[in-house]
Write an enzyme that holds these catalytic residues in place. Structure first.
Site: not given
Ligand code: BGC
Length: 927
Positions: A502, A780
């Protein structure tokens, strides 16, 4: 002797009492080599040992050479003595600047007694290549698309110099990532240059002074070119556009222009063109940002980057004529190694599988030191967590391989051609990065020693500006975890995470973390770069992207989400608060207006019901927790309400930004819009007694924070928020966007005890919980790992995500008490208001602001509170000293209101409030 000594004392005293001018910077950087604005902004700091030290005037001189500057002449610009207390954001107004011009400058300041300081130490900047016509270099590479053959390309040529170089600057960049070499040496130590931008729009070039690397006669120049973000994998590409790699293109390219002034008066220019040769036979057999690097040392080509190398078998470089990108000077600090970490243990959970524990979740890569027979391959895998059996846990990396492999050369040969007696081989990757705490090494014949691995931590190398410490080890750990998470995710862009596939510039995350981030590090130049990425990623219709850069079709997908897009307005605003950067506000005002107008056009009744894109809402609120008995309803503020609150906030900040810029029409227009949204919000979602639909902690926290309630309903909202916390047995049910805002609102409403309770919780969900479970970075999810239950959903479970670390701002502002003041941006005046509490005996912290170091430190013992503060020269502060009675507040042992530099203002909410001039002060009060 005696005479000499006394004159020395005299000089020392003068210096001590007068002002000193320090830290001269241009466009936030120390001596930048390529600036591409015609009016670069200069700044400095004032230092003094005295209280109430003020600058009343300054003089800047800018000269075309160091020699002219040394004679105190500014042939490019001499401001003369300017009556002003300003030390920041002073735009150059001298003779017109042009490409390559070198500007040498210094500054002096006058204090309030009319005494001039000595000149600052000489500083400089150089103008970059301002026009595309300045580039005679061509984009080169080879004809092989980076689709099947993933080896890095090596490029080289030789050239002759008729004499010694007097000055040599090289400008270089790539569509891909590159390392530049001259005469057998690596140029600079930047990593992953030219960094991540939307290459179709804009590509950064780097500039290096390479005078010392050149020699008369034959020279060799070369580059290694990897795929990087341009041609390699980018997070989410696989799922969003079904394309694992080659997102911007499949032909990496390199460009370089070396400009040499020779001692014999001639000039030489060496540029990339068809005279270069190229090979794919070098040791980097494969490299990818997400997947890692495959390196075969047997393929090394000693001498390739020096003159005299036999490149007959190499191909002629391919010159690309169709590259469409604008080359811009890199405005931000480069990515560099910022520290090395030694592992704390190595285990062997299965035969031949060695797992190193770095003791810290970190971002970078490993340096490997090994020994073995030629052709032996060592594989290095990286993970954040361990599985129960002690092997590395990689499920949460999704498709990112994070794997490097090194095949040994086995010969006892050193790079320079000598013989190594110990046969030890050292390897570091080049064009990748990993997020990890644990390192699995396989392929070795026996258990390695701990020193086989060194963790090389790297990030955009901003100066770290914050410090925090208290009597509570968990809070100290929390602060360190936040900082480590920031280090790991400020890598050219502010990423969401550094490990899984990501690693994108998610806008919602940084919108929340921006304040904490600025207190921890000097982020101004970084955001100058990234806000360009944000504007490049804005859709035609005004939607800001969900992440920037946005390579996946910015007009179609992953754009326009409440709370994410708003970063396009929030980040410049917060940068202005801390650095007084009006230019950044001005550059982003129109894009901010377009965003707000997009929302308004689609939602004429001012409730944001339509066009909310992927509509993430108050992300990762407590309804998403997976834990038996934990409510899975009641945490999430309804998305439409969340969106409408964000709309109001965006309109408000556009209005405030316009006010700073002196744009009266926009100020009034967006203020009115804010008021109208507020009215619509109250009408639609708020009952007469102040209940906000959904009745969530988050709803009240955000509404209070964005000033969306009528004054008379605010106390009600606070009450409901407290009730909400009670419903969760003294815990938060908030998500990304509301957590730190609730902390700030609890404090503002006089419920600091509850805020302390939340930050001191060790039960789940809390920061303390993750720390008790070994976290060394911010998770997270509150429930990333839960004892007895195990890991959360592997599809989205990073252990290095800064969003809920936004509470760092609360720690600085409330525990330590350092607060900016919008009426006097960039800490020209600020507020020190610590709130002792939460069982803390002491706390201390500091922030190296753009005007100098601010510090606050308090302790409570034997019924007395001590508060030491440091106010930088040329600034003032309002200081709240917790006290029952102003009369018993002392400063340096004297009644505070009689102390030099201190003026009593009022008693307020249990504190004696003083206006304090610059200097260091020790307050004491009876509790
Ligand atoms: C990310 C987040 C991001 C989100 C959006 C995720 O996969 O890691 O931090 O803001 O997607 O919903």
């Amino acid at each position: 002797m005696v005479l000499l000594a006394s004159s020395e004392v005299l000089v020392f005293d003068q210096v001590r009492e007068g002002l000193r001018v320090a830290v001269p910077r241009c466009e936030y950087l120390v001596d930048p080599l390529a600036v591409d604005t015609l009016e670069p902004r200069l700044s400095w700091q004032i230092e003094s040992n005295s209280r109430d030290a003020r600058q009343t005037a300054y003089q800047i001189i800018v000269a075309s050479s160091a020699a002219v500057l040394a004679t105190n002449r500014g042939d490019l610009w001499d401001t003369g003595k300017v009556a002003s207390n300003q030390t920041i954001q002073i735009a150059y107004q001298g003779k017109p600047l042009a490409s390559r011009l070198r500007c040498f400058w210094k500054v002096r300041a006058w204090d309030q007694n009319g005494r001039a300081s000595t000149w600052s130490k000489p500083a400089q900047w150089a103008m970059g290549l301002m026009q595309s016509a300045d580039w005679s270099a061509k984009w080169i590479g080879d004809k092989l698309p980076s689709v099947e053959n993933l080896s890095a390309a090596t490029l080289r040529r030789e050239f002759k110099l008729s004499s010694r170089a007097r000055r040599a600057i090289v400008y270089a960049s790539a569509l891909g990532v590159y390392e530049l070499h001259i005469n057998g040496k690596r140029v600079g130590n930047d990593l992953l240059a030219p960094e991540f931008t939307d290459y179709h729009t804009r590509t950064q070039y780097q500039s290096y002074d390479v005078t010392e690397l050149l020699k008369p006669g034959a020279n060799g120049i070369g580059a290694v070119l990897g795929d990087g973000w341009y041609a390699g994998g980018i997070g989410l590409a696989r799922s969003l556009i079904k394309k694992p790699r080659n997102i911007y293109g499949d032909h990496p390219r390199f460009i370089a222009q070396l400009e040499v002034e020779l001692a014999d008066g001639k000039t030489e220019r060496v540029v990339t063109d068809e005279s270069w040769k190229t090979s794919r036979e070098g040791p980097i057999a494969q490299s990818d940002i997400l997947d890692g690097e495959v390196y075969d040392a047997r393929r090394e080509m000693p001498g390739w980057d020096s003159a005299g190398f036999d490149d007959k078998a190499w191909k002629t470089a391919d010159v690309a004529s169709n590259v469409r990108t604008t080359l811009v000077a890199q405005p931000n600090e480069p990515i560099r190694v910022t520290q090395d970490i030694k592992p704390i243990s190595v285990s062997e959970p299965k035969p031949g599988i060695y797992v190193f524990d770095m003791g810290q979740n970190m971002v970078g890569w490993c340096r490997l030191r090994v020994q073995g027979a030629a052709g032996t391959t060592v594989t290095i895998r990286h993970a954040e967590m361990l599985s129960d059996d002690g092997t590395i846990y990689t499920d949460n990396l999704r498709a990112a391989k994070q794997t490097d492999s090194y095949t040994m050369r086995g010969r006892v040969r050193l790079r320079g051609g000598g013989i190594a007696s110990d046969g030890i081989e050292t390897f570091e990757p080049h064009f990748t990065y990993h997020g990890f705490r644990y390192v699995e090494v396989t392929g070795l014949k026996s258990k390695p020693l701990l020193d086989a691995i060194t963790g090389r931590v790297f990030n955009s190398a901003m100066i770290e500006t914050g410090a925090f410490e208290s009597s509570d080890p968990t809070l100290n750990k929390l602060w360190r975890n936040i900082l480590w998470t920031q280090r790991g995710n400020m890598l050219s862009i502010p990423t969401d995470c550094p490990q899984r596939d990501e690693r994108l510039g998610w806008m919602g995350d940084i919108q929340i973390f921006v304040g904490t981030g600025i207190l921890n590090m000097d982020m101004a130049a970084f955001y100058k770069k990234w806000m360009r990425d944000v504007r490049d990623a804005q859709a035609e219709d005004g939607r800001f992207a969900d992440f920037s850069p946005h390579p996946f079709g910015k007009d179609k997908i992953f754009t326009g989400v409440p709370g994410w897009g708003d970063a396009g307005i929030v980040v410049p605003w917060r940068v202005w608060q801390h650095y007084g950067d009006k230019r950044m506000l001005a550059e982003n005002l129109e894009s901010g207006k377009r965003w707000v107008e997009f929302i308004r056009a689609n939602n004429p009744n001012l409730l944001w019901k339509n066009k909310r894109g992927n509509d993430y809402g108050d992300w990762l609120n407590s309804d998403t927790l997976i834990y038996e008995g934990f409510p899975n309803k009641g945490g999430q503020v309804p998305k439409e309400i969340f969106a409408t609150m964000m709309f109001a906030y965006a309109a408000d900040l556009v209005s405030r930004s316009a006010r700073v810029l002196g744009k009266d029409d926009d100020t009034a227009k967006y203020k009115q819009l804010f008021e109208d949204i507020k009215a619509a919000f109250n009408k639609a979602y708020v009952t007469e007694d102040g209940r906000i639909q959904g009745d969530t902690q988050a709803g009240y926290a955000i509404a209070l924070h964005f000033d969306l309630l009528p004054q008379k309903l605010r106390p009600q909202a606070v009450r409901y928020m407290l009730e909400g916390i009670e419903r969760y047995k003294g815990h938060m049910s908030t998500g990304f966007h509301s957590t730190y805002r609730m902390m700030l609102e609890l404090t503002a409403a006089g419920h600091n005890d509850v805020a302390y309770k939340l930050i001191n919780n060790h039960t789940f969900p809390s920061w303390g919980y993750s720390i008790e479970n070994g976290a060394t970075t911010i998770w997270e999810r509150w429930d990333g790992y839960v004892k007895g239950r195990g890991f959360q959903n592997k599809g989205m479970n990073s252990f290095n995500h800064y969003a809920i670390g936004a509470v760092g701002e609360w720690m600085y502002r409330v525990i330590v008490g350092i607060n900016h003041d919008d009426a006097h941006p960039a800490y020209e005046h600020f507020v020190i208001r610590p709130y002792p509490g939460g069982g803390l005996k002491w706390a201390k912290g500091s922030y190296d602001s753009i005007r100098g170091k601010i510090a606050s430190s308090w302790s409570i013992a034997a019924g007395k509170l001590k508060l030491d503060v440091r106010i930088p020269a040329n600034t003032t502060a309002t200081v709240f000293v917790p006290a029952k009675d102003a009369g018993n507040v002392l400063e340096s042992g004297k009644p505070a209101n009689k102390s030099t530099g201190v003026e009593f203002l009022r008693m307020q909410e249990g504190a004696a409030v003083f206006l304090v001039k610059s200097g260091s002060y020790s307050f004491e009060s009876v509790q």
